[in-house]
Write an enzyme that holds these catalytic residues in place. Structure first.
Site, PDB file in Angstrom:
ATOM      1  CD  GLU A   1     -76.953 -15.796  13.867  1.00 37.24           C
ATOM      2  OE1 GLU A   1     -76.723 -14.973  12.954  1.00 37.24           O
ATOM      3  OE2 GLU A   1     -76.087 -16.563  14.320  1.00 37.24           O
TER       4      GLU A   1
ATOM      5  CD  GLU B   1     -70.809  -9.950   4.442  1.00 42.03           C
ATOM      6  OE1 GLU B   1     -70.132  -9.645   3.441  1.00 42.03           O
ATOM      7  OE2 GLU B   1     -70.480 -10.835   5.247  1.00 42.03           O
TER       8      GLU B   1
ATOM      9  CB  CYS C   1     -77.101 -12.624  17.130  1.00 36.58           C
ATOM     10  SG  CYS C   1     -76.768 -11.856  15.539  1.00 36.58           S
TER      11      CYS C   1
ATOM     12  CG  ASN D   1     -74.531 -13.605   6.091  1.00 37.23           C
ATOM     13  OD1 ASN D   1     -75.093 -14.431   5.394  1.00 37.23           O
ATOM     14  ND2 ASN D   1     -73.220 -13.434   6.054  1.00 37.23           N
TER      15      ASN D   1
ATOM     16  CB  CYS E   1     -71.974 -12.253  17.169  1.00 41.89           C
ATOM     17  SG  CYS E   1     -73.326 -11.129  16.801  1.00 41.89           S
TER      18      CYS E   1
ATOM     19  CB  CYS F   1     -75.720 -11.526  12.317  1.00 37.20           C
ATOM     20  SG  CYS F   1     -74.080 -11.091  12.896  1.00 37.20           S
TER      21      CYS F   1
END
Ligand code: THU
Length: 165
Positions: free
Chosen positions: A75, A64, A115, A62, A112, A73
């Protein structure tokens, strides 16, 4: 009035040792990917390793951003890298793990919805389902194949045409 029921299933292993060698290795690769996580805001690291049909392994984590919604994310970092650079080499297995120093994770991280929607797109593009290994180091490993195991109501591309009417 009709009530519908959708059944989804996944397999739980109590420890990584119950997986075959290749899947165990891929889980270890996902742990290595945690090192590249850029997560100063959530302090929640997510690592992904994807095994391609050729044997190649792609790593991602991930990423940020101070402008929070600009982050991504692990993924989707993994999947978009695949889409941009390796789309001729199908994804067979994806291992996902997470770590935070703040508390102990006792259950695997489940991806999530955004993703999973991206995953659905690429399963369709490559014409085969992806085996997902959700690996929790202090807990079980959950395994399922195909995004619909996790997101039965994903947005299908056929809804964009009138074929379905
Ligand atoms: N995150 C992922 O990378 N994958 C998931 O499946 C869930 C959440 C990231 C996004 C953010 O950087 C951090 O975890 C906390 O939400």
């Amino acid at each position: 009035m009709i009530d519908h029921e959708i059944k989804i299933s996944f397999r739980e292993y109590t420890s990584i040792e119950e997986l075959d060698q290749a899947d165990q290795q891929l889980c270890h690769e996902a742990v290595k990917a945690l090192e590249t996580s850029h997560s100063p805001y959530s302090k929640f690291k997510v690592g992904v390793a994807m095994q391609l049909r050729s044997g190649k392994i792609l790593h991602a984590s991930n990423q940020e951003n101070a402008a929070y919604p600009s982050g991504l994310c692990a993924e989707r970092v993994a999947l978009f890298n695949w889409g941009a650079n390796h789309a001729d080499d199908p994804i067979e297995t994806m291992a996902i793990t997470a770590h935070t120093d703040e508390f102990q994770l006792t259950k695997p991280v489940t991806s999530c919805g955004a993703c999973l929607q991206v995953l659905a797109e690429y399963e369709k593009k490559q014409g085969s389902a992806i085996k997902m290994l959700l690996y929790c180091r202090q807990g079980p490993v959950w395994v399922a194949t195909g995004v619909e195991s996790f997101l039965p109501f994903l947005f299908f591309e056929d809804r964009l045409t009138n074929k379905n009417r």
